[in-house]
Design a protein around this motif. Structure first.
Motif, PDB file in Angstrom:
ATOM      1  N   ASP A 294       1.003  -1.133  -0.250  1.00  0.00           N
ATOM      2  CA  ASP A 294       0.183   0.049   0.130  1.00  0.00           C
ATOM      3  C   ASP A 294       0.947   1.149  -0.091  1.00  0.00           C
ATOM      4  O   ASP A 294       1.991   0.985   0.490  1.00  0.00           O
TER       5      ASP A 294
ATOM      6  N   LEU B  73     -11.187  -0.381   0.833  1.00  0.00           N
ATOM      7  CA  LEU B  73     -10.647  -1.230   1.959  1.00  0.00           C
ATOM      8  C   LEU B  73     -11.371  -1.536   3.006  1.00  0.00           C
ATOM      9  O   LEU B  73     -11.557  -2.554   3.536  1.00  0.00           O
ATOM     10  N   LYS B  74     -11.946  -0.334   3.661  1.00  0.00           N
ATOM     11  CA  LYS B  74     -12.542  -0.287   5.111  1.00  0.00           C
ATOM     12  C   LYS B  74     -13.831  -1.111   4.782  1.00  0.00           C
ATOM     13  O   LYS B  74     -14.286  -1.894   5.609  1.00  0.00           O
TER      14      LYS B  74
ATOM     15  N   GLN C 175      -5.961   3.772  10.314  1.00  0.00           N
ATOM     16  CA  GLN C 175      -6.095   3.493   8.712  1.00  0.00           C
ATOM     17  C   GLN C 175      -5.180   4.465   8.070  1.00  0.00           C
ATOM     18  O   GLN C 175      -4.937   5.609   8.726  1.00  0.00           O
ATOM     19  N   HIS C 176      -4.932   4.430   6.774  1.00  0.00           N
ATOM     20  CA  HIS C 176      -4.194   5.342   6.011  1.00  0.00           C
ATOM     21  C   HIS C 176      -2.798   5.400   6.619  1.00  0.00           C
ATOM     22  O   HIS C 176      -2.135   6.352   6.478  1.00  0.00           O
TER      23      HIS C 176
ATOM     24  N   ASP D 277      -2.578  -0.588   6.346  1.00  0.00           N
ATOM     25  CA  ASP D 277      -3.350  -0.793   5.460  1.00  0.00           C
ATOM     26  C   ASP D 277      -3.089  -2.313   4.602  1.00  0.00           C
ATOM     27  O   ASP D 277      -3.882  -3.016   4.010  1.00  0.00           O
TER      28      ASP D 277
ATOM     29  N   THR E 234      -4.427  -4.810   6.437  1.00  0.00           N
ATOM     30  CA  THR E 234      -5.817  -5.003   6.472  1.00  0.00           C
ATOM     31  C   THR E 234      -6.082  -5.669   5.178  1.00  0.00           C
ATOM     32  O   THR E 234      -7.197  -6.367   5.238  1.00  0.00           O
TER      33      THR E 234
END
Length: 178
Positions: free
Chosen positions: A6, A143-144, A158-159, A164, A167
């Motif tokens: 990512d 993605l979430k 996140q980010h 990520d 995840t």
């Protein structure tokens, strides 16, 4: 071995898309074996050159990373380290949540006139793979939302590129095998 990566990049709402001012700020990746067991991971911030001061919108999304990118190596050195890491892990496929991550890094590689064998490896678009794996076709999701759909753990915050990537791995583990 499969690498899931990512990236996070700079942006500002007032930038015009065609100006292409975005720069890589963070690159994160995780390597897994055929059973999706983690073998290694990579994470590096990247010092932006064209726009060293992150925009307010960028800071709101990515958090307070200004000091991290200020002291980070520049893109060519990060890519050199990343490619060496990829080679040392015998990676033969790469994946990300949507092809835009790969496309963005390839543009950065071209901008700096570098060569990167990593992004010439077989590529898997996990966003597309999720859509094809569902019994009823779904529209592309972030993605979430994908993690929520399959019941996967979201690695916080996140980010963050490495979080990520983890995840995305959690989502992949709950999809039918590639």
């Amino acid at each position: 071995m499969l690498m899931i990566f990512d990236q996070e990049c700079s942006f500002a709402n007032h930038w015009k898309k065609e100006e292409n001012k975005s720069e890589l700020l963070e690159l994160g990746a995780v390597v897994v074996d055929e059973n999706y067991e983690i073998q290694s991971n990579f994470n590096s911030y990247v010092k932006p050159i064209s726009n060293p001061e992150l925009s307010e919108e960028c800071r709101e999304l990515l958090g307070d990373i200004q000091s991290k990118v200020d002291s980070a190596p520049e893109f060519p050195l990060v890519m050199e380290r990343f490619d060496k890491w990829v080679q040392s892990n015998n990676i033969n496929k790469i994946a990300s949540w949507g092809i835009s991550d790969r496309t963005f890094i390839l543009k950065q590689v071209s901008k700096y006139k570098l060569k990167s064998i990593t992004f010439e490896l077989e590529y898997i678009d996990l966003k597309k793979t999720l859509r094809k794996s569902r019994p009823i076709r779904i529209k592309p999701v972030g993605l979430k939302k994908a993690a929520e759909i399959v019941g996967a753990e979201i690695v916080e915050p996140q980010h963050s590129a490495l979080n990520d990537a983890f995840t995305a791995l959690n989502v992949l583990r709950l999809m039918p095998q590639l």
